[in-house]
Design a protein around this motif. Structure first.
Motif, PDB file in Angstrom:
ATOM      1  N   ALA A 463      57.505 -38.997   6.342  1.00 13.68           N
ATOM      2  CA  ALA A 463      57.500 -40.466   6.330  1.00 13.68           C
ATOM      3  C   ALA A 463      56.113 -41.007   6.036  1.00 13.68           C
ATOM      4  O   ALA A 463      55.959 -41.984   5.293  1.00 13.68           O
ATOM      5  N   ARG A 464      55.078 -40.372   6.613  1.00  5.00           N
ATOM      6  CA  ARG A 464      53.712 -40.827   6.367  1.00  5.00           C
ATOM      7  C   ARG A 464      53.285 -40.537   4.932  1.00  5.00           C
ATOM      8  O   ARG A 464      52.613 -41.349   4.287  1.00  5.00           O
ATOM      9  N   ASP A 505      68.706 -39.523   6.714  1.00  3.52           N
ATOM     10  CA  ASP A 505      69.037 -38.789   5.493  1.00  3.52           C
ATOM     11  C   ASP A 505      67.944 -38.949   4.443  1.00  3.52           C
ATOM     12  O   ASP A 505      67.567 -37.994   3.755  1.00  3.52           O
ATOM     13  N   VAL A 506      67.425 -40.164   4.303  1.00  7.20           N
ATOM     14  CA  VAL A 506      66.354 -40.414   3.330  1.00  7.20           C
ATOM     15  C   VAL A 506      65.104 -39.617   3.691  1.00  7.20           C
ATOM     16  O   VAL A 506      64.499 -38.946   2.841  1.00  7.20           O
ATOM     17  N   VAL A 507      64.701 -39.669   4.951  1.00  8.60           N
ATOM     18  CA  VAL A 507      63.506 -38.942   5.379  1.00  8.60           C
ATOM     19  C   VAL A 507      63.714 -37.436   5.243  1.00  8.60           C
ATOM     20  O   VAL A 507      62.799 -36.701   4.857  1.00  8.60           O
ATOM     21  N   ALA A 508      64.929 -36.959   5.530  1.00 16.19           N
ATOM     22  CA  ALA A 508      65.214 -35.532   5.384  1.00 16.19           C
ATOM     23  C   ALA A 508      65.059 -35.084   3.941  1.00 16.19           C
ATOM     24  O   ALA A 508      64.510 -34.016   3.652  1.00 16.19           O
ATOM     25  N   LEU A 526      67.931 -38.363  -4.055  1.00 17.92           N
ATOM     26  CA  LEU A 526      67.657 -39.371  -3.030  1.00 17.92           C
ATOM     27  C   LEU A 526      68.521 -40.613  -3.246  1.00 17.92           C
ATOM     28  O   LEU A 526      69.105 -41.160  -2.310  1.00 17.92           O
ATOM     29  N   PHE A 527      68.612 -41.071  -4.497  1.00 17.40           N
ATOM     30  CA  PHE A 527      69.469 -42.216  -4.800  1.00 17.40           C
ATOM     31  C   PHE A 527      70.930 -41.907  -4.443  1.00 17.40           C
ATOM     32  O   PHE A 527      71.657 -42.766  -3.943  1.00 17.40           O
TER      33      PHE A 527
END
Length: 585
Positions: A463-464, A505-508, A526-527
């Protein structure tokens, strides 16, 4: 103990046998080198006869311009060639052969016989060589062209002979090379016989599509679509629709300036051009011809000449991706529909969607005015604007109804079309998210109450590292202390999704990337992950108005014939097939 041994120049025969170890790996290598010489000689007929998978005999006969006696004799000397004269020539090779190693190498490990004649000479020249030793040079009767016989390959090199595979295996390599040659030179008549029986007979083809049909068959050809580009490099060929695939890359045939190659840059470009249209572990079919100036490609990379190195590999990669995507974006197969009875090449299973999907937040007035439906069924939007030049295919169908709360049944001009409602809406959602990301116009929806998420150390690091990308995707997501993060806003198109599951899910996905540079292919994944959180699914009841809205949106979505996981959105049952199966014809 052995003492010091002085340096000595190797005898020519031994030097040629060592060179043969690189140039002549197996009988197919002999076929390759001799056929390349025939094609360089501008042959229009190349006939290949082999016995015992080429271990007993390889014979190649061509009608090229042939060789004089002087040239034929010199051709059996190492590094004697008519194709390279200076270092500048080596930097711009326009022929298939150029090293001058093949004939002496082959002759050093076999019983070799060459018969050749040029137009200006009444008699042909016949040269016989027994494992490197020239036995005779004499006149012979023969037409213009060249015939070369290679018998008892590797008999004098038992260490090499024992590594040859079964006859069927060796023959498969030879067949593979003839296939590649025929695809590369459609105007040439190729014929291959094995132990007296014809294996391939491919007369000159009037077009590349005809040649592909000859070689690969109608089943493959019917699923190929033309690729065409003139600038910045020239690209010609065909690629398969995304649902017609196989489990390996053996269906990809690529050529650079007429040379069949297995090039990682080209293969990667072909596969990556499909993005998420391909299911994981599946690869397309392709026959692709790349033409670049000879001085921008190095073919002198490997003894087998099966690899090349581009001066501007990025340019080549980008051009191939662009050309293929132009074809894919036009979805020419959608007009024909995915045949119900045709093989699809894969089972088409995709990742299960376990979340309650919902509609996009910017519903249109038409969808809002639709009659009430089941409380679990999301509404769909209708786009009133048609992109310039985009053909309407799905929206002009007649809606017949919904089957099993999963499939939409529609009538077209040619038959019945059965549409997977989840796959179709997922495609629409994916395109909206991707378009918004690319134009930096993904609208945000503020949450009434901020949501805190406790991340793992790995997720926190991801995330960072990808904070700017997450913001561009439409999220307001910031550290809240330790590994806890706070969500204040989400993309408006995903406002009704389960926010916590969506962010995780996005961060994974971003944690899997492991880098701040997100490749385009991974962005597609990702999309797709985000799209899965905002669409209808199997089991959702839809009324006709909502079905009509979905069909309209499908036509406006690029590549609308496939979901983001590569599965077909619809199958077609032609009326002619119905009539046949119901015995009406």
């Amino acid at each position: 103990m052995s003492g010091r041994r002085p340096v000595a120049v190797l005898p020519d025969v031994l030097a040629n046998q060592i060179a043969a170890g690189e140039v002549v790996e197996r009988p197919a290598s002999v076929v390759k080198e001799l056929v390349e010489n025939a094609l360089d000689a501008e042959a229009t007929r190349v006939f290949v006869d082999v016995e015992e998978g080429g271990k007993r005999l390889v014979r190649v006969v061509d009608d090229g311009h042939g060789m004089s006696r002087e040239d034929a004799t010199l051709a059996l000397e190492r590094h004697a060639t008519s194709k390279v004269r200076t270092a500048d020539d080596l930097g711009a090779i326009a022929t298939l052969g150029f090293r001058g190693e093949a004939l002496p190498s082959i002759a050093s490990v076999s019983r070799f016989r060459l018969v050749t004649r040029i137009t200006d000479e009444d008699a042909a020249t016949e040269i016989s060589v027994d494992h490197g030793a020239v036995e005779s040079v004499r006149d012979a009767g023969a037409p213009v062209g060249t015939k070369i016989e290679v018998r008892d390959l590797f008999d004098s090199v038992p260490a090499r002979l024992k590594f040859l595979k079964r006859t069927a295996t060796e023959m498969s390599h030879i067949n593979g090379y003839i296939t590649a040659s025929a695809l590369g030179y459609p105007h040439v008549h190729f014929k291959l016989t094995h132990n007296g029986r014809t294996s391939q007979d491919l007369p000159p083809a009037p077009s590349l599509k005809h040649r592909i049909h000859q070689v690969l068959g109608g089943r493959v050809t019917d699923h190929l679509w033309e690729v065409w580009l003139d600038e910045p490099i020239q690209i010609r060929g065909f690629i398969s629709e995304p649902t017609f695939t196989r489990t390996n890359q053996s269906g990809v045939h690529t050529f650079v300036n007429g040379r069949a190659v297995k090039d990682r840059v080209i293969n990667h470009a072909v596969v990556s051009s499909y993005g998420n249209l391909l299911e994981r572990g599946r690869y397309p079919y392709a026959v692709l011809y790349v033409h670049v100036p000879p001085d921008t490609v190095d073919v002198n990379v490997h003894p087998a000449k099966a690899e090349v190195r581009f001066l501007e590999r990025g340019l080549v990669h980008e051009a191939i991706v662009g050309a293929c995507r132009t074809t894919l974006a036009s979805t020419p197969w959608a007009e024909r529909g995915t045949p119900f009875y045709a093989p699809q090449g894969a089972s088409g299973s995709s990742s299960a969607v376990t979340l309650r999907d919902s509609a996009f937040s910017d519903r249109s007035a038409v969808a809002a005015a639709a009659a009430p439906v089941s409380s679990v069924a999301p509404e769909l939007e209708v786009d009133t604007l048609t992109p310039a030049g985009k053909p309407r295919f799905f929206s002009r169908m007649k809606v017949l109804g919904q089957a099993d709360k999963t499939y939409l049944v529609c009538e077209g001009a040619d038959g019945l079309h059965v549409i997977d409602q989840h796959a179709a809406h997922e495609r629409v959602g994916y395109e909206r998210i991707k378009s918004g990301y690319c134009t930096s116009r993904l609208a945000k929806q503020q949450l009434l109450l901020p949501l805190q998420l406790d991340l793992t150390a790995r997720e926190d690091a991801a995330a960072r590292a990808h904070g700017a990308l997450i913001e561009r995707l439409g999220f307001d997501f910031e550290p809240f202390g330790g590994t806890t993060w706070q969500v204040m806003a989400v993309p408006a198109v995903l406002a009704a999704a389960n926010v916590e599951r969506l962010l995780r899910d996005v961060v994974a996905e971003l944690a899997e990337l492991g880098t701040t540079t997100v490749a385009e292919a991974r962005m597609d994944l990702l999309f797709s992950t985000m799209a899965c959180h905002s669409v209808i699914r199997a089991g959702d009841a839809l009324n006709e108005q909502e079905i009509r809205a979905l069909l309209e949106s499908m036509d406006d979505a690029d590549l609308g014939a496939n979901c983001p996981h590569g599965r077909p959105v619809s199958v077609t049952i032609p009326f002619t097939d119905l009539a046949r199966r119901l015995h009406r014809t």
